[in-house]
Motif scaffolding. Structure first.
Motif, PDB file in Angstrom:
ATOM      1  N   ASN A   2       0.831  -1.207   0.000  1.00 37.23           N
ATOM      2  CA  ASN A   2       0.000   0.000   0.000  1.00 37.23           C
ATOM      3  C   ASN A   2       0.868   1.261   0.000  1.00 37.23           C
ATOM      4  O   ASN A   2       0.561   2.254  -0.679  1.00 37.23           O
ATOM      5  N   ILE A   7       2.313   1.952  -3.459  1.00 38.05           N
ATOM      6  CA  ILE A   7       1.313   2.561  -4.347  1.00 38.05           C
ATOM      7  C   ILE A   7       1.137   4.040  -4.003  1.00 38.05           C
ATOM      8  O   ILE A   7       1.077   4.904  -4.897  1.00 38.05           O
ATOM      9  N   ARG A   8       1.071   4.339  -2.717  1.00 37.20           N
ATOM     10  CA  ARG A   8       0.911   5.737  -2.291  1.00 37.20           C
ATOM     11  C   ARG A   8       2.069   6.599  -2.780  1.00 37.20           C
ATOM     12  O   ARG A   8       1.870   7.701  -3.302  1.00 37.20           O
ATOM     13  N   LYS A  40       4.104   5.980  -5.285  1.00 36.50           N
ATOM     14  CA  LYS A  40       4.099   6.073  -6.757  1.00 36.50           C
ATOM     15  C   LYS A  40       3.105   7.120  -7.240  1.00 36.50           C
ATOM     16  O   LYS A  40       3.336   7.804  -8.241  1.00 36.50           O
ATOM     17  N   GLN A  41       1.986   7.229  -6.536  1.00 34.65           N
ATOM     18  CA  GLN A  41       0.961   8.183  -6.956  1.00 34.65           C
ATOM     19  C   GLN A  41       1.366   9.632  -6.701  1.00 34.65           C
ATOM     20  O   GLN A  41       0.764  10.541  -7.255  1.00 34.65           O
ATOM     21  N   GLN A  42       2.367   9.829  -5.861  1.00 32.99           N
ATOM     22  CA  GLN A  42       2.849  11.195  -5.617  1.00 32.99           C
ATOM     23  C   GLN A  42       4.353  11.314  -5.887  1.00 32.99           C
ATOM     24  O   GLN A  42       5.042  12.128  -5.289  1.00 32.99           O
ATOM     25  N   THR A  63       7.510  12.514  -7.018  1.00 30.48           N
ATOM     26  CA  THR A  63       7.938  13.829  -7.512  1.00 30.48           C
ATOM     27  C   THR A  63       9.444  13.991  -7.546  1.00 30.48           C
ATOM     28  O   THR A  63       9.964  14.851  -8.236  1.00 30.48           O
ATOM     29  N   HIS A 108      11.759   9.594  -3.397  1.00 24.03           N
ATOM     30  CA  HIS A 108      10.624   8.667  -3.391  1.00 24.03           C
ATOM     31  C   HIS A 108      10.983   7.372  -4.115  1.00 24.03           C
ATOM     32  O   HIS A 108      10.620   6.280  -3.664  1.00 24.03           O
ATOM     33  N   SER A 120       4.307   2.891 -13.383  1.00 24.77           N
ATOM     34  CA  SER A 120       3.597   3.957 -12.666  1.00 24.77           C
ATOM     35  C   SER A 120       2.086   3.766 -12.687  1.00 24.77           C
ATOM     36  O   SER A 120       1.355   4.447 -11.974  1.00 24.77           O
ATOM     37  N   MET A 121       1.613   2.825 -13.499  1.00 21.18           N
ATOM     38  CA  MET A 121       0.171   2.597 -13.633  1.00 21.18           C
ATOM     39  C   MET A 121      -0.309   1.634 -12.537  1.00 21.18           C
ATOM     40  O   MET A 121      -0.571   0.452 -12.789  1.00 21.18           O
ATOM     41  N   VAL A 122      -0.396   2.144 -11.331  1.00 22.08           N
ATOM     42  CA  VAL A 122      -0.836   1.321 -10.205  1.00 22.08           C
ATOM     43  C   VAL A 122      -1.975   2.024  -9.480  1.00 22.08           C
ATOM     44  O   VAL A 122      -2.121   3.246  -9.567  1.00 22.08           O
ATOM     45  N   SER A 123      -2.786   1.223  -8.784  1.00 21.92           N
ATOM     46  CA  SER A 123      -3.899   1.812  -8.042  1.00 21.92           C
ATOM     47  C   SER A 123      -4.287   0.899  -6.893  1.00 21.92           C
ATOM     48  O   SER A 123      -4.028  -0.301  -6.919  1.00 21.92           O
TER      49      SER A 123
END
Length: 307
Positions: free
Chosen positions: A178, A181-182, A184-186, A188, A192, A236-239
């Protein structure tokens, strides 16, 4: 028996019985080819396949019986995908979905041959035997390949169940994935990415540890192949929804494998099964199937008595 677990399995597009073991699939196909070729079938025979799934045995039947005109009826407890397999059929085919072996939608004495590959044993045995006897014509035959309790397949499935149980209990693993994923979604900056790599290594170490503890159960389950793309820094395509879908699929997978372990037969229960068939006017012979020198399954061949 969980219909949802089987619906999920066939909806995934699975066709092979053992998609991770091509040798086993090849050997099993040969067993079925040899068994079907030994049958004496009349022209215009009515055939019935129980628990057809997405067509592993269906494909073998179609390829093996090109010289005998027949109607092939297929039924399954779940929603199945057979369009691709049936495209090569030379003769009439009929598909009955969401149908149980305990309540077959066929007339009495309407079938000349009934076949099943790892499906008959999932039904209530008394009701299933009653239905098989009812739909078979006099002199009609059946071939059922059923799970063996002490087979190498059962041993692998036991390890898979063990591995999945360890995974579902491992809160550390879930938390780390988890967090990846968090991040990867941010994502920058490079820090990271470095952090993701470090956490990914921890995830891999956890999976390796669980694989050892379950005697290869994690490796045989397919979990690693599904998780690696999520923790790979280049993807990067994760959710979170995708991860939730994966966990739910494996919960259903574990349920399905657990069912398989519960329906396997040993030498004593096979004798009871044969006796029940005999009492329903069906004579049965049993042949243990070995693959790579190890017990794989039992092939039951039956004939409905004419008197």
């Amino acid at each position: 028996m969980s219909k949802q677990a089987w619906d999920n399995y066939w909806a995934s597009g699975m066709h092979s019985c053992f998609p991770k073991n091509e040798i086993t699939d090849t050997e099993l196909k040969q067993v079925w080819n040899n068994s079907i070729k030994q049958l004496a079938l009349k022209d215009h025979a009515q055939l019935l396949e129980l628990g057809c799934g997405n067509g592993f045995l269906t494909e073998i039947i179609i390829a093996s019986l090109t010289s005998i005109r027949h109607i092939l009826n297929m039924m399954d407890y779940s929603q199945v995908q057979l369009d691709k397999v049936l495209a090569s059929a030379q003769y009439e085919t009929r598909v009955f979905q969401n149908t149980t072996i305990e309540q077959m939608p066929f007339n009495d004495a309407s079938m000349d041959l009934v076949l099943a590959n790892f499906s008959f044993e999932y039904a209530d045995p008394d009701k299933a035997i009653q239905q098989v006897s009812r739909v078979l014509s006099k002199g009609g035959q059946f071939l059922f390949n059923i799970h063996a309790k002490n087979s190498f397949v059962s041993a692998i499935s036991t390890n898979v169940c063990s591995g999945l149980q360890l995974m579902f209990k491992n809160k550390y693993l879930f938390a780390n994935i988890n967090e990846i994923i968090r991040l990867k979604q941010q994502l920058t900056d490079i820090s990271h990415k470095t952090e993701i790599i470090a956490i990914s290594r921890s995830v891999i170490d956890e999976l390796k540890s669980m694989d050892i503890a379950s005697n290869g159960g994690i490796g045989n389950s397919g979990v690693i192949e599904d998780i690696l793309p999520i923790i790979n820094t280049s993807n990067s395509m994760v959710s979170f929804s995708r991860l939730e879908h994966i966990w739910e699929s494996y919960k259903l997978y574990q349920m399905r494998i657990q069912q398989q372990l519960e329906v396997g037969y040993d030498s004593d229960s096979i004798k009871i099964l044969v006796k029940a068939f005999n009492q329903s006017a069906i004579d049965v012979s049993v042949k243990p199937i070995y693959i790579d020198g190890k017990l794989f399954s039992y092939m039951l061949q039956g004939v409905k008595r004419s008197n």
